[in-house]
Write an enzyme that holds these catalytic residues in place. Structure first.
Site, PDB file in Angstrom:
ATOM      1  N   TYR A 143       0.815  -1.214   0.000  1.00 39.01           N
ATOM      2  CA  TYR A 143       0.000   0.000   0.000  1.00 39.01           C
ATOM      3  C   TYR A 143       0.853   1.271   0.000  1.00 39.01           C
ATOM      4  O   TYR A 143       0.330   2.377  -0.133  1.00 39.01           O
ATOM      5  CB  TYR A 143      -0.954   0.028   1.205  1.00 39.01           C
ATOM      6  CG  TYR A 143      -1.984  -1.092   1.186  1.00 39.01           C
ATOM      7  CD1 TYR A 143      -2.427  -1.633  -0.002  1.00 39.01           C
ATOM      8  CD2 TYR A 143      -2.497  -1.602   2.366  1.00 39.01           C
ATOM      9  CE1 TYR A 143      -3.354  -2.663  -0.022  1.00 39.01           C
ATOM     10  CE2 TYR A 143      -3.429  -2.630   2.359  1.00 39.01           C
ATOM     11  CZ  TYR A 143      -3.846  -3.155   1.156  1.00 39.01           C
ATOM     12  OH  TYR A 143      -4.774  -4.177   1.143  1.00 39.01           O
ATOM     13  N   LYS A 194       3.952 -15.374   1.527  1.00 40.36           N
ATOM     14  CA  LYS A 194       3.938 -16.327   0.419  1.00 40.36           C
ATOM     15  C   LYS A 194       5.365 -16.462  -0.106  1.00 40.36           C
ATOM     16  O   LYS A 194       5.703 -16.007  -1.209  1.00 40.36           O
ATOM     17  CB  LYS A 194       2.938 -15.895  -0.668  1.00 40.36           C
ATOM     18  CG  LYS A 194       1.524 -16.361  -0.310  1.00 40.36           C
ATOM     19  CD  LYS A 194       0.509 -16.187  -1.384  1.00 40.36           C
ATOM     20  CE  LYS A 194       0.674 -17.092  -2.562  1.00 40.36           C
ATOM     21  NZ  LYS A 194       0.206 -18.486  -2.332  1.00 40.36           N
ATOM     22  N   ASP A 227      -2.306 -18.197   1.656  1.00 40.41           N
ATOM     23  CA  ASP A 227      -3.520 -18.848   1.135  1.00 40.41           C
ATOM     24  C   ASP A 227      -3.949 -19.991   2.055  1.00 40.41           C
ATOM     25  O   ASP A 227      -5.132 -20.170   2.344  1.00 40.41           O
ATOM     26  CB  ASP A 227      -3.326 -19.316  -0.320  1.00 40.41           C
ATOM     27  CG  ASP A 227      -2.019 -20.070  -0.536  1.00 40.41           C
ATOM     28  OD1 ASP A 227      -1.124 -20.005   0.336  1.00 40.41           O
ATOM     29  OD2 ASP A 227      -1.886 -20.736  -1.576  1.00 40.41           O
ATOM     30  N   ASP A 251      -4.571  -7.300   6.000  1.00 38.89           N
ATOM     31  CA  ASP A 251      -5.835  -6.651   5.684  1.00 38.89           C
ATOM     32  C   ASP A 251      -6.903  -7.717   5.411  1.00 38.89           C
ATOM     33  O   ASP A 251      -8.009  -7.695   5.974  1.00 38.89           O
ATOM     34  CB  ASP A 251      -5.615  -5.771   4.441  1.00 38.89           C
ATOM     35  CG  ASP A 251      -6.743  -4.796   4.201  1.00 38.89           C
ATOM     36  OD1 ASP A 251      -7.688  -4.772   5.006  1.00 38.89           O
ATOM     37  OD2 ASP A 251      -6.685  -4.058   3.202  1.00 38.89           O
ATOM     38  N   ASP A 255      -9.903  -9.358   8.341  1.00 43.90           N
ATOM     39  CA  ASP A 255     -11.346  -9.264   8.073  1.00 43.90           C
ATOM     40  C   ASP A 255     -11.984 -10.645   8.100  1.00 43.90           C
ATOM     41  O   ASP A 255     -13.101 -10.826   8.584  1.00 43.90           O
ATOM     42  CB  ASP A 255     -11.608  -8.608   6.712  1.00 43.90           C
ATOM     43  CG  ASP A 255     -11.745  -7.094   6.839  1.00 43.90           C
ATOM     44  OD1 ASP A 255     -11.380  -6.560   7.906  1.00 43.90           O
ATOM     45  OD2 ASP A 255     -12.208  -6.454   5.881  1.00 43.90           O
TER      46      ASP A 255
END
Ligand code: NAD
Length: 371
Positions: A143, A194, A227, A251, A255
């Site tokens: 970001y 990852k 994942d 992020d 959630d």
């Protein structure tokens, strides 16, 4: 009476002022019954600040936030501000505070209170007793890192790009937060990236492993691909204690973990800066995960519990008042055991109430627990 605890309150917009007013009753209760008082300053933020001064975060408010020991934040935003230019939108205030206060560590607990176990979208036997914390790196990664933007390639094709870049110091400081936190909990840190497909993930794993070898006493460290972590969060979330991960994966995963608990109105968060070696203090901002909920704002319907639980985090992480934080959390659980519920957590056999009723139940529970 002057105290050495400086708390800045920023209620913001929509339901922010409603849940903050309710939570300040808990602050009053603490002053009266536990002799914990604060010097409280208040600041306008978001749309409320824009309406008054033309900016969602004034220099003066920012300076006050930087000077405070902790900021208790409500929520910002609303449809009336949707057409403002990007830099003036209420949400920019939060990004500005995070950036200027260098709040690089975001802590999001996902805790299932026993009375709310049926509010989760997962089966009770999967989420019952769930108590995990996601530690998300908040000021680096995709970001923020450069280069980012949009251009046209040699063939005239438009392309857009972002960069996921981390340096060892950025990874080490978020790793330390996770290790410190785990030492006060079950001692297990799961580092998530990852590394199978991303260079930044390889570095993340290397640095976390080295940090653990050097500073990880009393903590176990494991690694998982992001994942797989998403899958494990809905398959068997209780396997985790503390999850530490980068900005992007944090992020998404926070959630996902939030929804295991059932309602947005129940979720607190903390954003922490680095500890100043001279003063031992750190910048910190505590806020509910939910937004300003314009659909129910002004009606006295909002659930104030996420804001109360954010206050509990403030007590624990900024003032080392773990006992009082626990008392608030137990009072919230006890209140949920009663029959009153706000609409977002309503269940069969309960009576629907509003913000005042819900906070009244918390105050009654505090009285009962303190007896
Ligand atoms: P939201 O979290 O405000 O609301 C989502 C849904 O959850 C709504 O139906 C709302 O009524 C409900 N809800 C949220 N908090 C609740 C509570 N405490 N009690 C009962 N119900 C609750 O998200 P949104 O609707 O996507 O966004 C509304 C505004 O808030 C937007 O302007 C958005 O940009 C802003 N926002 C701000 C923050 C923040 O200040 N940190 C975070 C998210 C969204």
């Amino acid at each position: 009476m002057a105290t050495n605890r400086q708390m800045m309150v920023m209620a913001g917009d929509g339901i922010g002022p409603e849940v903050m007013t309710a939570t300040l009753k808990v602050v009053d209760w603490l002053a009266k019954h536990r002799s914990i008082s604060f010097d409280i300053s208040e600041g306008l933020v978001g749309g409320a600040a824009y309406d008054k001064s033309g900016s969602p975060l004034t220099d003066e408010t920012l300076a006050d936030a930087m000077a405070a020991d902790a900021v208790l934040f409500g929520a910002v935003g609303g449809p009336e501000y949707d057409d403002l230019p990007f830099e003036l939108k209420p949400e920019r205030a939060l990004l500005g505070l995070r950036k200027e206060m260098d709040l690089f560590a975001n802590l999001r607990p996902a805790l299932v209170f026993p009375p709310l176990v049926s509010a989760s979208s997962l089966k009770p036997e999967i989420v019952s007793g769930l108590n995990i914390v996601i530690v998300r790196e908040l000021t680096g990664g995709i970001y923020f890192a450069e280069p980012r933007g949009r251009d046209t390639d040699a063939n005239g094709m438009v392309r857009a790009f972002d960069t996921n870049m981390y340096t060892p110091p950025e990874i080490e400081r978020i790793g330390r937060v996770a290790f410190d936190l785990a030492r006060k909990r079950d001692g297990a840190v799961m580092s998530v990236e990852k590394a199978n497909v991303m260079h930044s993930g390889v570095l993340w794993r290397e640095v976390m492993t080295a940090l653990h070898a050097a500073e990880g006493e009393g903590v176990s460290l494991s690694h998982m691909y992001a994942d797989n972590c998403a899958m494990q969060l809905v398959r068997n979330p209780r396997q985790f204690d503390v999850i530490v991960t980068d900005n992007l994966f944090g992020d998404l995963l926070s959630d996902c973990a939030a929804m295991l608990t059932g309602s947005l109105g129940m979720l607190p968060s903390a954003s922490l800066g680095a500890i100043d070696e001279t003063t031992g203090k750190r910048h910190a901002l505590y806020e509910p995960v939910h937004g300003s909920a314009p659909d129910i704002a002004g009606q006295g319907l909002a659930n104030p519990l996420a804001q109360v639980l954010s206050l509990a985090m403030l007590l624990r992480y900024s003032f080392d008042q773990g006992d009082d934080a626990e008392l608030l959390e137990r009072a919230v659980e006890k209140a949920l055991d009663g029959e009153l519920r706000t609409g977002d957590i309503m269940a069969d056999g309960c009576t629907q109430t509003g913000t005042d009723g819900m906070i009244g139940a918390v105050l009654d529970s505090l009285d009962a627990l303190a007896r």
